[in-house]
Write a protein that holds these residues in place. Structure first.
Motif, mmCIF file in Angstrom:
data_model
loop_
_atom_site.group_PDB
_atom_site.id
_atom_site.type_symbol
_atom_site.label_atom_id
_atom_site.label_comp_id
_atom_site.label_asym_id
_atom_site.label_seq_id
_atom_site.Cartn_x
_atom_site.Cartn_y
_atom_site.Cartn_z
ATOM 1 N N MET A 5 21.458 34.479 -20.252
ATOM 2 C CA MET A 5 21.134 33.095 -19.889
ATOM 3 C C MET A 5 21.953 32.737 -18.651
ATOM 4 O O MET A 5 23.177 32.623 -18.729
ATOM 5 N N PRO A 6 21.307 32.572 -17.504
ATOM 6 C CA PRO A 6 22.039 32.369 -16.258
ATOM 7 C C PRO A 6 22.754 31.018 -16.199
ATOM 8 O O PRO A 6 22.199 29.980 -16.555
ATOM 9 N N ASP A 7 23.999 31.070 -15.736
ATOM 10 C CA ASP A 7 24.801 29.859 -15.605
ATOM 11 C C ASP A 7 24.237 28.905 -14.560
ATOM 12 O O ASP A 7 24.465 27.696 -14.643
ATOM 13 N N LYS A 8 23.500 29.432 -13.584
ATOM 14 C CA LYS A 8 22.964 28.566 -12.534
ATOM 15 C C LYS A 8 21.908 27.597 -13.080
ATOM 16 O O LYS A 8 21.568 26.632 -12.416
ATOM 17 N N ILE A 9 21.415 27.852 -14.291
ATOM 18 C CA ILE A 9 20.481 26.922 -14.931
ATOM 19 C C ILE A 9 21.185 26.103 -16.013
ATOM 20 O O ILE A 9 20.980 24.892 -16.108
ATOM 21 N N THR A 10 22.021 26.749 -16.807
ATOM 22 C CA THR A 10 22.646 26.040 -17.928
ATOM 23 C C THR A 10 23.661 24.994 -17.471
ATOM 24 O O THR A 10 23.713 23.904 -18.048
ATOM 25 N N HIS A 11 24.459 25.297 -16.467
ATOM 26 C CA HIS A 11 25.461 24.321 -16.018
ATOM 27 C C HIS A 11 24.842 23.036 -15.456
ATOM 28 O O HIS A 11 25.285 21.932 -15.813
ATOM 29 N N PRO A 12 23.823 23.124 -14.596
ATOM 30 C CA PRO A 12 23.186 21.879 -14.145
ATOM 31 C C PRO A 12 22.532 21.095 -15.292
ATOM 32 O O PRO A 12 22.525 19.865 -15.275
ATOM 33 N N MET A 13 21.991 21.808 -16.292
ATOM 34 C CA MET A 13 21.395 21.102 -17.430
ATOM 35 C C MET A 13 22.454 20.339 -18.220
ATOM 36 O O MET A 13 22.212 19.217 -18.675
ATOM 37 N N ILE A 14 23.623 20.923 -18.375
ATOM 38 C CA ILE A 14 24.715 20.223 -19.056
ATOM 39 C C ILE A 14 25.119 18.984 -18.258
ATOM 40 O O ILE A 14 25.293 17.896 -18.816
ATOM 41 N N ALA A 15 25.261 19.143 -16.939
ATOM 42 C CA ALA A 15 25.643 18.009 -16.093
ATOM 43 C C ALA A 15 24.593 16.903 -16.146
ATOM 44 O O ALA A 15 24.931 15.711 -16.248
ATOM 45 N N LEU A 16 23.317 17.281 -16.095
ATOM 46 C CA LEU A 16 22.255 16.275 -16.184
ATOM 47 C C LEU A 16 22.259 15.580 -17.541
ATOM 48 O O LEU A 16 22.014 14.372 -17.627
ATOM 49 N N GLY A 17 22.547 16.327 -18.584
ATOM 50 C CA GLY A 17 22.635 15.721 -19.915
ATOM 51 C C GLY A 17 23.731 14.674 -19.981
ATOM 52 O O GLY A 17 23.542 13.592 -20.543
ATOM 53 N N ILE A 18 24.881 14.970 -19.395
ATOM 54 C CA ILE A 18 25.985 14.008 -19.370
ATOM 55 C C ILE A 18 25.578 12.757 -18.591
ATOM 56 O O ILE A 18 25.849 11.624 -19.023
ATOM 57 N N MET A 50 11.706 9.321 -20.238
ATOM 58 C CA MET A 50 10.774 10.407 -20.376
ATOM 59 C C MET A 50 11.108 11.572 -19.453
ATOM 60 O O MET A 50 10.886 12.713 -19.824
ATOM 61 N N ILE A 51 11.639 11.264 -18.270
ATOM 62 C CA ILE A 51 11.949 12.333 -17.329
ATOM 63 C C ILE A 51 13.041 13.245 -17.880
ATOM 64 O O ILE A 51 13.014 14.452 -17.649
ATOM 65 N N ASN A 52 13.981 12.680 -18.644
ATOM 66 C CA ASN A 52 15.047 13.511 -19.202
ATOM 67 C C ASN A 52 14.498 14.514 -20.214
ATOM 68 O O ASN A 52 14.949 15.653 -20.275
ATOM 69 N N ILE A 53 13.492 14.115 -20.991
ATOM 70 C CA ILE A 53 12.880 15.031 -21.953
ATOM 71 C C ILE A 53 12.127 16.133 -21.216
ATOM 72 O O ILE A 53 12.200 17.311 -21.586
ATOM 73 N N LEU A 54 11.420 15.777 -20.164
ATOM 74 C CA LEU A 54 10.680 16.759 -19.380
ATOM 75 C C LEU A 54 11.626 17.778 -18.738
ATOM 76 O O LEU A 54 11.364 18.992 -18.783
ATOM 77 N N ILE A 55 12.721 17.303 -18.175
ATOM 78 C CA ILE A 55 13.699 18.211 -17.564
ATOM 79 C C ILE A 55 14.295 19.138 -18.618
ATOM 80 O O ILE A 55 14.450 20.340 -18.388
ATOM 81 N N ALA A 56 14.617 18.585 -19.793
ATOM 82 C CA ALA A 56 15.185 19.409 -20.870
ATOM 83 C C ALA A 56 14.191 20.475 -21.335
ATOM 84 O O ALA A 56 14.573 21.631 -21.559
ATOM 85 N N LEU A 57 12.935 20.104 -21.475
ATOM 86 C CA LEU A 57 11.927 21.067 -21.918
ATOM 87 C C LEU A 57 11.702 22.172 -20.887
ATOM 88 O O LEU A 57 11.626 23.356 -21.235
ATOM 89 N N ILE A 58 11.610 21.806 -19.628
ATOM 90 C CA ILE A 58 11.391 22.798 -18.578
ATOM 91 C C ILE A 58 12.600 23.722 -18.460
ATOM 92 O O ILE A 58 12.460 24.951 -18.408
ATOM 93 N N GLY A 59 13.783 23.146 -18.436
ATOM 94 C CA GLY A 59 15.000 23.959 -18.334
ATOM 95 C C GLY A 59 15.172 24.885 -19.518
ATOM 96 O O GLY A 59 15.521 26.067 -19.363
ATOM 97 N N THR A 60 14.905 24.377 -20.716
ATOM 98 C CA THR A 60 15.016 25.200 -21.915
ATOM 99 C C THR A 60 13.982 26.321 -21.904
ATOM 100 O O THR A 60 14.285 27.460 -22.294
ATOM 101 N N ALA A 61 12.775 26.022 -21.467
ATOM 102 C CA ALA A 61 11.738 27.055 -21.398
ATOM 103 C C ALA A 61 12.122 28.158 -20.409
ATOM 104 O O ALA A 61 11.941 29.343 -20.699
#
Length: 73
Positions: free
Chosen positions: A24-37, A1-12
């Motif tokens: 779209m700032p890289d300082k947000i998108t790059h960590p989201m990609i890393a967390l997804g992996i 569930m935490i992964n969905i919450l992080i994805a929703l907050i980051g996407t918002a």
């Protein structure tokens, strides 16, 4: 569930920033990609995670090639 919450907050956050600035700032998108992996590796069995990584790599390859040929982004 935490992964969905992080994805929703980051996407918002990225969607709001993109709406306001057109960027779209890289300082947000790059960590989201890393967390997804990381979340894929922790959430799925190795064979399924490997397939997800392969499919993600194919999506990246196609979109990168379209970018290189001036058809995207």
């Amino acid at each position: 569930m935490i992964n969905i919450l992080i994805a929703l907050i980051g996407t918002a956050i990225v969607a709001y920033t993109d709406f306001r600035t057109g960027y779209m700032p890289d300082k947000i998108t790059h960590p989201m990609i890393a967390l997804g992996i990381i979340f894929v590796a922790l959430s799925y069995p190795p064979s399924t995670a490997f397939l997800i990584y392969i499919l993600g790599g194919l999506v990246f390859l196609v979109t990168f090639l379209t970018y290189l040929f001036g058809q995207f982004g």
